[in-house]
Design a protein around this motif. Structure first.
Motif, short mmCIF file in Angstrom:
data_model
loop_
_atom_site.label_atom_id
_atom_site.label_comp_id
_atom_site.label_asym_id
_atom_site.label_seq_id
_atom_site.Cartn_x
_atom_site.Cartn_y
_atom_site.Cartn_z
N ASP A 414 0.81 -1.22 0.00
CA ASP A 414 0.00 0.00 0.00
C ASP A 414 0.84 1.26 0.00
O ASP A 414 0.43 2.28 0.55
N CYS A 415 2.03 1.18 -0.61
CA CYS A 415 2.80 2.41 -0.76
C CYS A 415 1.94 3.38 -1.59
O CYS A 415 1.27 2.97 -2.53
N TYR A 443 -3.59 -4.09 -8.35
CA TYR A 443 -5.02 -3.78 -8.31
C TYR A 443 -5.28 -2.68 -7.30
O TYR A 443 -4.39 -2.30 -6.53
N ALA A 444 -6.48 -2.21 -7.32
CA ALA A 444 -7.05 -1.29 -6.31
C ALA A 444 -6.91 0.18 -6.61
O ALA A 444 -7.08 0.58 -7.75
N THR A 450 -2.54 4.55 -4.48
CA THR A 450 -2.23 3.40 -3.61
C THR A 450 -2.60 2.13 -4.35
O THR A 450 -3.74 1.70 -4.32
N LEU A 451 -1.61 1.57 -5.03
CA LEU A 451 -1.88 0.32 -5.75
C LEU A 451 -1.45 -0.84 -4.89
O LEU A 451 -0.35 -0.83 -4.35
N HIS A 452 -2.33 -1.82 -4.79
CA HIS A 452 -1.96 -3.00 -4.01
C HIS A 452 -1.14 -3.93 -4.89
O HIS A 452 -1.52 -4.21 -6.04
N GLY A 487 0.52 3.38 3.21
CA GLY A 487 -0.57 4.20 2.69
C GLY A 487 -1.96 3.67 2.96
O GLY A 487 -2.96 4.24 2.53
N GLU A 488 -2.06 2.55 3.67
CA GLU A 488 -3.41 2.03 3.95
C GLU A 488 -3.43 1.07 5.13
O GLU A 488 -4.33 1.13 5.95
#
Ligand SMILES: Cc1cc2nc3c(=O)[nH]c(=O)nc-3n(C[C@H](O)[C@H](O)[C@H](O)COP(=O)(O)OP(=O)(O)OC[C@H]3O[C@@H](n4cnc5c(N)ncnc54)[C@H](O)[C@@H]3O)c2cc1C
Ligand code: SF4
Ligand code: SF4
Length: 1014
Positions: A414-415, A443-444, A450-452, A487-488
């Motif tokens: 979640d960077c 994804y996401a 914030t890409l997973h 980031g999450e």
């Protein structure tokens, strides 16, 4: 490195023993210090495992106060916990775990004027939103784990949902927190002016933090990333917010925001006051198709200028995974233009349908301007939108169900980087993965950078080394792009080490000062955010290098799990080559990644026993963890034969809900069979369980003297005796033996039949009219039908065929195999000529499609499985093919209420039953949204299970049946479900449930049978 992990110690040291004693005296809730319970709380959805000192499940806040006081006096750390779905190891530690999720779950009356609601920390998000919906409100931090995560945990982690672009993170949506500090003081953290009247201790904290923040203002501006998605460290910027989105709408300071994201390290949250939002009236979804992932990421920034509520990425791998699933393929295909490499799901909301649609139209125009005309698929219907969001979720689940020791590991998942750099970040991080011999699926949340992504690593081998190397290189990229490393999902054990890296030495010291202001003794969740251990400290891993499995010879075939994977080539080694000394059973058990989805309770089947007990031990996760600890010797030498395993499996009703609904496919019903089998290698099954298992063997005898066999139902003292002697619940009536059994009638076998009717033990001896109805219906439809009978030369030709279900339920796999072999032999000729094998009882017929495949029956088993259908599936398929000619007439009743048997649900057969019922002219069919009926074979007949069984039925099924109008047909295909409905409605308006075929038979009326199909 050959030694196994040592068994979990019994309550560590003297302090732990004293603590346990003290808590048992002071606390009304559950106090658990045994090895298995502590083992179940030693993990969350991270890669770590740390034994807690003990576990308390408080009934009231007074219990929490007492537990914290005891810990304070004995110097034992405290670890608050909700659902334990954290991915970073926030909820594991050598502390007393205080689990709020069972009892501390009250929701206050929503304040529609202030748009707030007060909740206790154990409230689950989906439940909260279900309560708010009738008010036209919702709590909009829509995290993916909404079905299980708690508000206390969401606040602890500063959680963020898919729609954070519009609504922000938890920190933007918490108005106040009533907190308990480690020193016992309590008070409300809220907007600064209101804190003027707070207790002195709280005012001192507020002043102390204000002074630190003022002192570090320059450093805060320098070091705190200016992105929305920054959840690492403490929110030291409450006084000078650095977030792209201010923490409060009016720029005021709210001290509750310091507790948000503090991961239980500062205080226990007693109540959280949440800000609410109006429920969006209309949504419109645009799916933008891209030829490359890079292009998709390049366009994200421009798309965000249109003010969507969400911009979510689905990459090629996930598209392919979704298309491989027949159930999802039509949905995903409807969203694709050609063969894109990535799609962005862009959602808009509006007060009216037209407003939402107009916003969506602007997306098409924008994509044209960006050189991608015609790249948007518009979805304005709510059902189509929901189906696509479900596909996205399911794609992630399939990814997580990867077999082999290499697993997608969450540590840079979640960077967050500013949108202008997103495309380059993705491209360069993919190169980093390739360099380290792995890959990731993306994804996401493209909307907020914030890409997973989880690289696939084998933590038992070189995973730790690669994890650090990848983290360092990813970190360098994040720093270059001025992003946030966390980031999450928070800091926990995997990222607290990175706090100093992200925020620098001054702010790291400032964080320690803040921690000392709140918790000078360092009792609250130590080692998280400040004073952290290394992320790659293997002694904290769930699968450290010393992890070993106790060898067992499994009774069932688990070889499909016994494989290794190659993350780059995306291939698996052949079944049986994974090196599991338990033949694949251990690897199947290890599939549970602790995400906690089995703690959901509002939809689907999984997990009925958790739903009624709300105990971790009685969740699928609790069971899988118990089995993992057992097979790895961590519960002592007895391994699978340990009492802890028996206890954990006791309330599993083998409903197979997890088989279908667990994201990683944990099939606890099958694991229970194996475990019971292994247990019996050193233990003797109690008499009652042996009798039940062997029912198909003694049933012919009982059926010869039905009046005698049924005496127990008529003579009360016999029922009480049976309870004392055999543990059969005296409150229950037992199924009544019949003299007119179906197979006793001599219905001849037809060697040329195109349908072979499998009449199971229960149907034959207790409800033969169902088999007669099936014969009548199938024949009316023009089929040549023959009952299944033993093959010539069968060792017990007079005994009916049996699927072995009762043996399997007792773990008597060898006896079940004998029955299965009889069945396979008897049906081989019919299968060869292409006849359909049709059954009535879901638990029996579906055994042919499920457990038969793992009993070592050879090639005949899959062939039989491919031809085995429930009667409703058979009729539904014929109807869909336009081949069904069933002359049905309207019935006096115009409504039917259908309850699906759990195994029907697990095999997607409920819809078939619904469609077949709806063939009756004028009959409207409702399906009960219910979990297990609670009877579950013989589970509910057990005196020890009676109470839990009835509570399961009362969750949804029985209230729905009672609420149905008197002339509504109640339909249930499971024998035990019908019995539960009869038992549960006996007092006050008894209702009888019938099998689908009985309804069809009635609707045949006096219609003449049509001509045969041959
Ligand atoms: C598959 C998957 C998907 C996920 N998706 C998301 C996502 O979309 N967005 C997101 O943000 N996260 C996501 N997460 C992470 C996690 O689910 C969320 O952070 C969730 O909100 C945590 O809730 P919980 O009840 O499980 O908290 P827990 O894990 O039990 O606890 C979280 C933290 O809060 C603290 N805490 C709990 N209760 C209290 C209390 N009463 N007082 C003080 N501190 C307390 C704990 O000590 C811990 O530090 C995901 C996780 C998984 C496995
Ligand atoms: S059993 Fe399945 S649903 Fe439950 S925690 Fe494990 S992986 Fe998740
Ligand atoms: S089989 Fe049913 S009761 Fe057992 S763990 Fe799975 S969902 Fe729960």
């Amino acid at each position: 490195m050959n030694a196994r992990l040592p068994p979990l110690a019994v309550a560590g040291n003297a302090a732990a023993a004293t603590l346990a004693q003290r808590l048992r005296a002071d606390v009304a809730g559950d106090v658990m210090f045994d090895a298995a319970a502590r083992g179940r709380y030693a993990t969350d959805a991270s890669i770590y495992q740390v034994e807690p000192v003990g576990v308390v499940v408080p009934r009231t806040h007074a219990d929490v106060v007492a537990a914290v006081a005891a810990c304070r006096e004995l110097g034992v750390p405290v670890l608050p916990r909700g659902a334990g779905s954290s991915q970073c190891g926030q909820t594991v530690g050598a502390a007393l775990v205080i689990d709020a999720s069972k009892h501390l779950d009250r929701i206050g009356e929503p304040d529609a004027a202030a748009m707030t609601v007060d909740v206790e920390p154990g409230v689950v998000l989906d439940r909260l939103n279900a309560v708010l919906r009738p008010h036209g409100l919702w709590f909009p931090v829509d995290v993916s784990t909404s079905a299980q995560c708690t508000i206390g945990g969401m606040a602890g982690n500063n959680s963020c949902g898919s729609r954070s672009l519009r609504y922000g993170n938890m920190v933007h949506n918490v108005a106040a927190v009533d907190a308990l500090l480690a020193d016992g003081s309590e008070g409300r953290f809220e907007a600064l002016p209101a804190m003027a009247s707070a207790p002195p201790r709280l005012r001192a904290i507020a002043a102390g933090v204000a002074a630190i923040a003022a002192r570090e203002r320059g450093e805060i501006e320098q070091r705190v990333p200016r992105v929305l998605r920054r959840v690492g460290g403490y929110n030291i910027d409450v006084f000078h917010p650095q977030s792209e989105r201010p923490y409060t709408a009016d720029g005021s300071v709210n001290l509750a925001h310091l507790l948000v994201g503090s991961e239980g390290t500062l205080a226990w949250s007693r109540h959280v006051t949440l800000k609410l939002a109006p429920l969006p009236r209309h949504r419109a979804l645009g799916v933008v198709n891209f030829a490359t992932l890079y292009r998709a990421m390049q366009c994200a920034e421009a798309i965000v200028t249109l003010a969507p509520t969400a911009v979510e990425l689905v990459d090629r791998t996930m598209i392919d995974l979704a298309r491989a699933n027949p159930a999802f393929r039509p949905t995903i295909d409807a969203a694709l233009i050609g063969a894109p490499d990535a799609v962005l799901l862009v959602e808009f909301v509006g007060g009216t349908r037209d407003e939402a649609a107009a916003r969506l139209a602007r997306l098409g125009v924008l994509m044209g301007d960006l050189g991608l005309p015609g790249s948007v698929v518009e979805m304005t219907e709510a059902n189509a939108q929901k189906a696509l969001w479900d596909v996205r979720k399911a794609g992630l689940n399939i990814m997580m169900s990867m077999k082999g020791d290499g697993k997608p590991v969450s540590f840079i998942e979640d960077c967050a980087v500013p949108l202008p750099h997103l495309a380059d970040y993705v491209a360069r991080l993919s190169e980093v993965f390739a360099k380290h011999g792995t890959r990731g699926t993306w994804y996401a949340h493209a909307s907020v950078g914030t890409l997973h992504v989880r690289p696939i690593l084998d933590m038992r081998r070189d995973g730790a080394l690669k994890m650090r190397a990848i983290a360092e290189e990813a970190g360098a990229l994040v720093r270059e792009y001025k992003g946030a490393f966390s980031g999450e999902h928070g800091d926990g054990l995997v990222r607290s080490e990175w706090v100093a890296w992200q925020f620098g030495p001054r702010l790291t010291r400032a964080f320690e000062e803040i921690k000392a202001l709140f918790d000078p003794a360092g009792l609250m969740n130590p080692g998280k955010i400040v004073r952290a251990s290394r992320m790659d400290d293997a002694t904290l891993f769930r699968f450290p290098p010393a992890y070993r499995v106790v060898p067992i010879v499994p009774a069932l075939d688990w070889s499909a799990w016994n494989v290794q994977n190659d993350p780059v080539a995306d291939t698996l080694t052949p079944p049986g080559t994974g090196g599991d000394p338990a033949g694949g059973f251990a690897k199947a058990v290890e599939m549970c990644n602790n995400n906690g989805h089995c703690r959901k309770f509002d939809a689907g089947t999984m997990c009925p026993s958790y739903r009624v007990t709300r105990d971790e031990v009685h969740s699928t996760r609790g069971r899988a963890n118990t089995l993992r600890l057992a097979v790895s010797g961590q519960l002592g030498p007895a391994a699978l034969a340990s009492p802890a395993v028996r206890e954990a499996l006791d309330l599993c009703v083998s409903c197979k809900g997890c088989r279908r609904e667990c994201p990683t496919g944990v099939d606890m019903a099958r694991m229970k069979i194996e475990s019971l089998h292994q247990w019996q290698k050193t233990h003797r099954l109690p008499l009652k369980e042996r009798l039940v298992a062997q029912l198909p063997r003694w049933a012919p005898l009982a059926a010869r003297v039905p009046a005698l066999a049924n005496l127990r139902n008529r003579v009360p003292w016999l029922a009480r005796f049976a309870e004392r002697r055999f543990g059969l619940a005296s409150q229950r009536s037992l199924p009544a033996w019949r003299h007119d059994t179906f197979l006793g009638t001599g219905e001849a076998q037809d060697p040329a039949a195109d349908v072979v009717l499998l009449v199971d033990t229960f149907t034959n001896y207790f409800e033969p009219e169902n088999a007669r109805a099936a014969m009548a219906v199938l024949r009316a439809a023009g089929y040549r039908v023959s009952p299944a009978r033993p093959a010539p030369g069968d060792a017990a030709p007079a005994r009916p065929l049996c699927c072995g279900r009762t043996y399997l339920a007792a773990g008597r796999v060898d006896e079940a195999r004998v029955e299965a072999q009889r069945m396979v032999r008897a049906l081989a000729a019919a299968v060869e000529r292409g006849a359909a094998i049709v059954g009535l009882e879901p638990a029996c017929l579906l055994t042919l499609r499920d457990e038969f495949l793992s009993l070592g029956l050879g090639d005949a088993a899959p062939k039989l499985a491919a031809r085995a259908f429930l009667v409703e599936e058979f009729l539904d398929r014929a109807n869909a093919a336009g081949e069904l000619r069933l002359p049905l007439r309207p019935l006096p009743q115009t409504r039917a209420l259908l309850h699906g048997h759990c195994h029907q649900k697990a095999f997607d057969a409920v819809d078939a039953a619904r469609r077949v019922l709806a063939l009756v002219p004028g009959l409207a069919v409702d399906v009960v949204e219910s979990s297990c009926c609670g009877m579950a074979g013989t589970f509910g007949y057990d005196a020890a299970h009676y109470d839990v069984s009835m509570r399961m039925a009362e969750l949804a099924l029985l209230p729905a049946v009672r609420a149905a109008a008197a002339d509504t047909l109640i339909v249930a295909d499971g024998t035990s479900c019908r019995h539960q409905i009869a038992d549960g409605t006996r007092a006050g308006g008894a209702r009888e449930a019938v099998h689908v075929v009985r309804v069809l038979e009635r609707a045949l009326g006096e219609s003449p049978a049509p001509a045969s199909r041959r």
